[in-house]
Write an enzyme that holds these catalytic residues in place. Structure first.
Site, PDB file in Angstrom:
ATOM      1  N   HIS A  95      -6.420   4.756  -7.734  1.00  0.00           N
ATOM      2  CA  HIS A  95      -4.965   4.945  -7.700  1.00  0.00           C
ATOM      3  C   HIS A  95      -4.386   4.092  -8.814  1.00  0.00           C
ATOM      4  CE1 HIS A  95      -1.067   5.939  -5.893  1.00  0.00           C
ATOM      5  NE2 HIS A  95      -0.722   4.780  -6.443  1.00  0.00           N
ATOM      6  N   CYS A  96      -3.618   4.718  -9.692  1.00  0.00           N
ATOM      7  CA  CYS A  96      -3.109   4.001 -10.864  1.00  0.00           C
ATOM      8  C   CYS A  96      -1.603   3.797 -10.739  1.00  0.00           C
ATOM      9  CB  CYS A  96      -3.428   4.788 -12.138  1.00  0.00           C
ATOM     10  SG  CYS A  96      -2.761   3.988 -13.608  1.00  0.00           S
ATOM     11  N   PRO A  97      -1.152   2.533 -10.662  1.00  0.00           N
ATOM     12  CA  PRO A  97       0.298   2.300 -10.574  1.00  0.00           C
ATOM     13  C   PRO A  97       1.038   2.729 -11.839  1.00  0.00           C
ATOM     14  CG  PRO A  97      -0.895   0.229 -10.817  1.00  0.00           C
ATOM     15  CD  PRO A  97      -1.923   1.289 -10.615  1.00  0.00           C
TER      16      PRO A  97
END
Ligand SMILES: [Zn+2]
Ligand SMILES: [Zn+2]
Length: 296
Positions: free
Chosen positions: A131-133
């Site tokens: 999951h990439c902010p």
């Protein structure tokens, strides 16, 4: 819809704002403090300005696609699954004939091989990488291409702005030493030397930080594609190897180009550079293309 669900993450929201701000700031400094003073009256001013802005536009287009695309969320069943029944059946996958399918107790659904549950998105993502902010979204089977393109253009923009700032700074030092009086002619309208240097330093720091950061992730992404192992799978396989020493986990190796095409599409390699829609990799014969029927 999928992306909107991820908007609740405050860290992701801050990272999105920071990304847009950094891009706008870089464009402002390059045009206002690098190109106009150093290349005014020259064709290089327009040329560098056009090329730099095209790179930034592609960067933003890839970023938008990565943010708003469905990363490959596993659909939720229409009707709730009776989990008491499922737990009592030891080998559900054998019954269905779909090897590698697992059950997510949080989504309460079946998920195909290589799908993992994301705590931020609160959904299972097919071939979840992480999951990439920075895109406020998961990197999964359907948007990994856009994410890697975003990294590529960010790295390219960083290198380009470093080169432009360094060149302009050298030109400025030389023209000051030469005492040709060009600065004096501009009078009070010219920005102060300290302001210009401050912008140069800020942009250099921004470019080096982002540049190194994205290049490392870009390299990791390519390695994970070529080795056909997401970071989650790398960790899991490492643990399995440690537990079962000598009993190697057999991982079918496909040709590297085939693995890259699963992510970037089956079109021309030139198309890999653009955030164009390509047929989903599952259409290429990946075994978990079909979801099982949910009418348990
Ligand atoms: Zn799940
Ligand atoms: Zn996620």
């Amino acid at each position: 819809m999928a992306a909107l669900r991820c908007r609740r993450d405050p860290c992701g929201f801050v990272c999105l704002i920071l990304t847009y701000f950094s891009v706008l700031y870089a464009d402002y400094v390059v045009i206002q403090y690098v190109l106009i003073p150093a290349y005014s009256g020259s064709v290089w001013c327009s040329l560098h300005g056009a090329v730099f802005n095209v790179i930034l536009l592609l960067l933003l287009a890839c970023h938008s696609k990565a943010v708003f695309s469905d990363p490959g969320m596993v659909p939720l069943p229409d009707t709730a699954i009776d989990f008491s029944d499922l737990r009592s059946q030891s080998s559900r996958k054998n019954e269905r004939g779909c090897e590698g399918w697992t059950i997510c107790s949080r989504c309460e659904t079946y998920r195909p091989p290589r799908a993992h549950h994301c705590r931020v998105c609160q959904r299972c993502i097919r071939r979840m990488d992480h999951h990439c902010p920075w895109i406020n979204n998961c990197v999964g089977e359907l948007n990994q291409k856009y994410f890697i393109q975003f990294l590529f253009y960010t790295g390219l923009a960083s290198l380009y702005s470093i080169a432009l700032v360094v060149t302009a700074w050298i030109w400025r030092i030389r023209s000051e030493r030469g005492g040709d009086g060009e600065r004096d002619k501009e009078g009070d309208e010219a920005p102060s030397k300290h302001l210009v240097v401050a912008h140069y330093i800020i942009l250099l720091v921004e470019s080096v930080l982002f540049g190194v950061f994205v290049m490392v992730i870009f390299y990791d992404q390519l390695v994970s594609i070529i080795t056909d192992e997401t970071p989650i799978e790398q960790m899991r396989n490492r643990l399995m190897k440690e537990r079962t020493t000598g009993n190697q986990h057999s991982h079918t190796r496909k040709p590297k180009l085939a693995l890259l095409r699963e992510v970037f599409g089956r079109g021309s390699v030139l198309c890999w550079l653009f955030p164009l829609h390509s047929s989903p990799p599952s259409a290429g014969g990946i075994s978990y293309s079909a979801l099982p029927d949910y009418d348990v």
